[in-house]
Every structure is written in structure tokens, then in C-alpha cells.
Scaffold this active site. Structure first.
Site, PDB file in Angstrom:
ATOM      1  CB  SER A 170      35.578  36.434  39.159  1.00  0.00           C
ATOM      2  OG  SER A 170      36.946  36.661  39.368  1.00  0.00           O
ATOM      3  CG  ASP A 194      35.896  32.628  44.670  1.00  0.00           C
ATOM      4  OD1 ASP A 194      35.892  32.701  45.909  1.00  0.00           O
ATOM      5  OD2 ASP A 194      36.913  32.312  44.027  1.00  0.00           O
ATOM      6  CG  HIS A 265      38.007  31.900  40.652  1.00  0.00           C
ATOM      7  ND1 HIS A 265      37.636  32.678  41.726  1.00  0.00           N
ATOM      8  CD2 HIS A 265      38.006  32.741  39.567  1.00  0.00           C
ATOM      9  CE1 HIS A 265      37.429  33.927  41.334  1.00  0.00           C
ATOM     10  NE2 HIS A 265      37.628  33.983  40.033  1.00  0.00           N
TER      11      HIS A 265
END
Length: 457
Positions: A170, A194, A265
């Protein structure tokens, strides 16, 4: 470099020096290290926003992480498990909304160590990554500067920049990207799981992960419509199931909070760990869009001279062409559970012209498994191509079944199928499609055909 960028680096370095002075409390050499937790009250009272620490895991200390600093390698200190002659994987976590330590860190580290004999360094920046997202984004470059100081120190001990592989989750992907920027793209590899989207989708490449940040950059996208980024950020970008909604993740807010909020996610992380642990390949097919991929208009990897990129630790994702193309969108379908692998099959259906719309259900069946795909037939089209998945390779498919499911009175009654063919994706010149010709399907009367074939493993 602009004056503003210089100020950012200067401020970040000041924070680094301050954090060394205030420091993380010293540990006894034999004490196992762990990531920090923080609370909202501690966050408000803390004098220094950033207190970055590093944890080291190797095959020699799998169950007891070692607090790691440059001093760990100098004479007079307890010998570190860090081996300068081995590659180093650097794990960087992302935003922590509640100030808790990531529960997946050890599993990812263990997966890496099972796959390769390496040093795994975990970057713990929980104190700067928690609670207010907009303030956390203000911290990420400072964290990158601190990491770059450690990398510089390791270089002095003989580590090569090309031996470092950053794995950023992330927001951690952009931290890794800025480390790469500071080293002018000489870091060996960066993998973004991601990469974060909010506040980065319109950012300049200087401020986010991009292909110039390392010798090779790969990314996995699983939530590009919410928490992830929707644009390619690496040399190759794997968009799983289109990069948005993932199979097995809840689509309703009345389901579990995890399933509804962050399942998509975090799927990139779980797929990556599965790829490290599994023998089944997760291969991406280059295509301009997910829609074109699903239509079966992209079936090979010609841009890579036939070698399809794979998720995992293979050098350059298995790409042999040089230079490696940049910002290549790759698409693949996955199953809903580990190991997430699925074999891609191209279905081509040609029918005679229809008077009314219709629907055909196509099932590829083995002795114990069946996978269905429904194809909507329109009056203005006679050839249909679509990509579907099956848990087993095409050579193990024993039966193909067709069923006219148009039960409503305004649907086509009988359908004449000129041909139905299935072929493996990615395709190569040696592959021969499995085809059946001249089929008449009556409403409510299923049709099937058995294949006789042998897998050549």
C-alpha cells in the site's frame, strides 16, 4: 533538484538525527524484537512523529527477530545474523489506521525465506503511519530518507544496491519508490502490493512509485477503485480480476468489516505470499484493457517474445527481453482462495443468425469438477469470444456441455452452433484448439461431447 525538494530532504534528515537521539529503547542482545503498537493518546503525546526501527529475520532466526542497525555489523557488537553476501529483502508496511502492528509481517518474511536464503529486513514505522492518513502521507518521504541512511551504511560494509529488493504494501510501496528515487533507480527491485491510491493517483512520478525507481519494478493491483492506485506504476503491473473487485471478497456492507473494507486491498499481499509458497504459476497476459482481455482479444505474450511475466521472485518476473518494456498492463483471473491459481481458457462460439436473443451455458467438466460460463447471444452477432477459468489445465478437460437456458418466451427456441472451440491461454503455435462443429441445441435439452486427450507434462 528544486528548493522545495531540498527542504523536504533537509527536514527529513533532521527528524532522523532527532530520532537517533531520542531513539527506540535499547534491547538486550538476546531479546527478540517485535514491531511497535501505538494508541491515539500516545500518538498525541509523542514528541517525535517518527521512530523508525528495523527488524532482521533470516533462516537462522526465523522465530526470533533481531533488532537491526548499522551498529549490529560493527566490531565490538554482538554478531548479527545479517549476511552481506546474500540478497536483502526489505519489507515496508503502509498506513495503520488504528496504530496496530501488521499481523502479516512474519508470514510474508517466512514465505520469502522459504523461497530464498536471504536477509529480510522489516521497516517498522508504526508511529508515523498511524491514525490520520493525510498526516501519514506527509511522513512517507522522511521514512524513505531514514531507510536510505541505513542502506548507505550497509553499502559501506559491502552490500550492493542491486542486491536490495523492496516489497512495499500500500503506502509502503511509495516509501520504497522514494528510496529508489534517492538512489537514482539503482536499487535492484521494488515490488508494490496494491500501491496506495488516495493522494497519489494524480501525483508526479517523483512523489510516487514508478519504473525509474529501481532496475525492475513490478506491482500487483487488487483495489484500484478505492484504496489502490489505478494507473501502472512499474515495468509490469498485474491487474488481478481487472484490479478492482476480487473473488471471495464481500460486496455488501452488511458482511464483515474486513471483507467489505480492505479485503480487496489486502488480496495483493495474500496472492503474492501464495505465489511464493505455491508451485502453480500466476501468469499475466498483456492487454490494453480488462474488457479486451475478457473478450479474448489478448491471448499471448508477444511483447515479451512469448515469455509471460509471472508473480513471484523470478528475475524480472521471467521477462528475458532487454530493455524491459515499461508500464505494461497484465491481466489474469484468480480463484477466491489460496493458492488463487486458475487456468485461463478461451471459449469461441459461432452460431447461425438468430431471430431473437438467447443464452447458452457452457460447462467444461472433469470427473469431479465443472466450471460454467454463460454467453448472452444477440441477433446482430454470430461469433462470441470470452475468457473463462478452470482449476485444471485444458488437457484434463473431459467433457464440454452446452445448454440453451433461454426459457422465457421471447428467447430463441433452437440454436444452431456452427462451432464451439476451447483453447489454452497463453497460447503458442503448438496448441491445437478443441473444437466441435455443427451442433443443434433445443431449449431444455442439454448437449455434451467427450474429449479424448492426454496431458503432456
Amino acid at each position: 533538484m528544486s528548493q522545495g525538494h531540498k527542504m523536504i530532504l533537509l527536514c527529513a534528515f533532521t527528524v532522523f538525527i532527532t530520532s537517533l537521539v531520542l531513539g527506540v529503547k535499547d534491547r538486550h542482545p538476546d531479546e527478540c524484537a517485535d514491531l511497535n503498537n501505538t494508541t491515539w493518546q500516545e500518538y498525541r503525546q509523542r514528541r517525535v512523529k517518527l521512530q523508525v526501527q528495523y527488524l532482521l529475520l533470516t533462516r537462522k532466526n526465523l522465530d526470533c527477530a533481531q533488532a537491526f542497525t548499522e551498529e549490529s555489523l560493527t566490531e565490538g557488537q554482538r554478531l548479527s545474523y545479517f549476511n552481506i553476501s546474500r540478497p536483502t529483502k526489505v519489507i515496508v508496511h503502509g498506513y495503520r489506521a488504528l496504530g496496530s502492528k501488521p499481523s502479516w509481517i512474519k508470514e510474508l518474511a517466512w514465505s520469502l525465506l522459504r523461497a530464498q536464503d536471504v536477509n529480510v529486513v522489516v521497516v517498522d514505522w508504526i508511529y508515523g503511519a498511524s491514525f490520520a492518513y493525510n498526516l501519514v502521507v506527509e511522513n512517507y518521504k522522511e521514512v524513505a530518507v531514514q531507510i536510505s541512511v541505513l542502506i548507505n551504511q550497509l553499502q559501506k560494509h559491502g552490500c550492493k544496491l542491486g542486491s536490495f529488493h523492496f516489497i512495499g504494501v500500500s503506502l509502503g510501496a511509495h516509501v520504497a519508490g522514494f528510496v529508489g528515487t534517492l538512489f537514482e533507480g539503482k536499487i535492484g527491485r521494488i515490488t508494490g502490493l496494491d500501491p496506495a491510491g488516495p493522494m497519489f493517483k494524480g501525483a508526479d512520478t517523483f512523489d510516487r512509485l514508478d519504473p525509474s525507481d529501481a532496475q525492475f519494478v513490478d506491482a500487483i493491483h487488487t483495489d484500484s477503485d478505492y484504496f489502490g492506485i489505478s494507473i501502472p506504476v512499474g515495468h509490469v503491473d498485474f491487474f488481478l480480476n481487472g484490479g478492482k473487485d476480487q473473488t471471495g471478497c464481500a460486496r455488501s456492507r452488511f458482511a464483515s468489516m474486513y471483507g467489505y473494507v480492505i479485503c480487496d486491498h489486502m488480496r495483493a499481499l495474500h496472492v503474492y505470499m501464495s505465489a511464493l509458497n505455491s508451485s502453480c504459476p500466476l501468469i499475466g497476459i498483456p492487454c490494453s484493457s480488462y474488457e479486451e482481455f475478457l473478450k479474448g482479444n489478448c491471448v499471448d505474450c508477444g511483447v515479451f517474445r512469448g515469455s509471460c511475466p509471472a508473480i513471484g521472485l523470478t528475475e524480472n518476473s521471467g521477462i528475458s527481453v532487454s530493455p524491459v518494456p515499461k508500464e505494461q498492463k497484465l491481466f489474469l483471473l484468480t480463484s477466491s482462495t489460496s493458492p488463487f491459481c486458475a487456468h485461463h481458457v478461451l471459449l469461441r462460439l459461432e452460431v447461425s443468425p438468430l431471430d431473437k436473443s438467447a443464452e447458452v451455458e457452457v460447462t467444461l467438466r472433469t470427473e469431479s469438477l465443472g466450471r460454467e460460463q454463460r454467453v448472452r447471444l444477440q441477433t446482430d452477432t454470430t461469433v462470441y469470444r470470452t475468457v473463462l477459468t478452470h482449476p485444471l489445465p485444458l488437457c484434463e478437460i473431459q467433457t464440454i456441455e452446452l445448454k440453451n437456458t433461454g426459457s422465457r418466451f421471447y428467447r430463441q427456441g433452437d440454436i444452431h452452433v456452427k462451432s464451439v472451440c476451447v483453447s489454452q491461454i497463453p497460447s503458442n503455435r503448438q496448441d491445437v484448439p478443441l473444437c466441435v462443429n455443427n451442433i443443434h441445441i433445443r431449449r431444455g435439452a442439454p448437449w455434451s461431447h467427450d474429449f479424448v486427450q492426454v496431458c503432456d507434462y
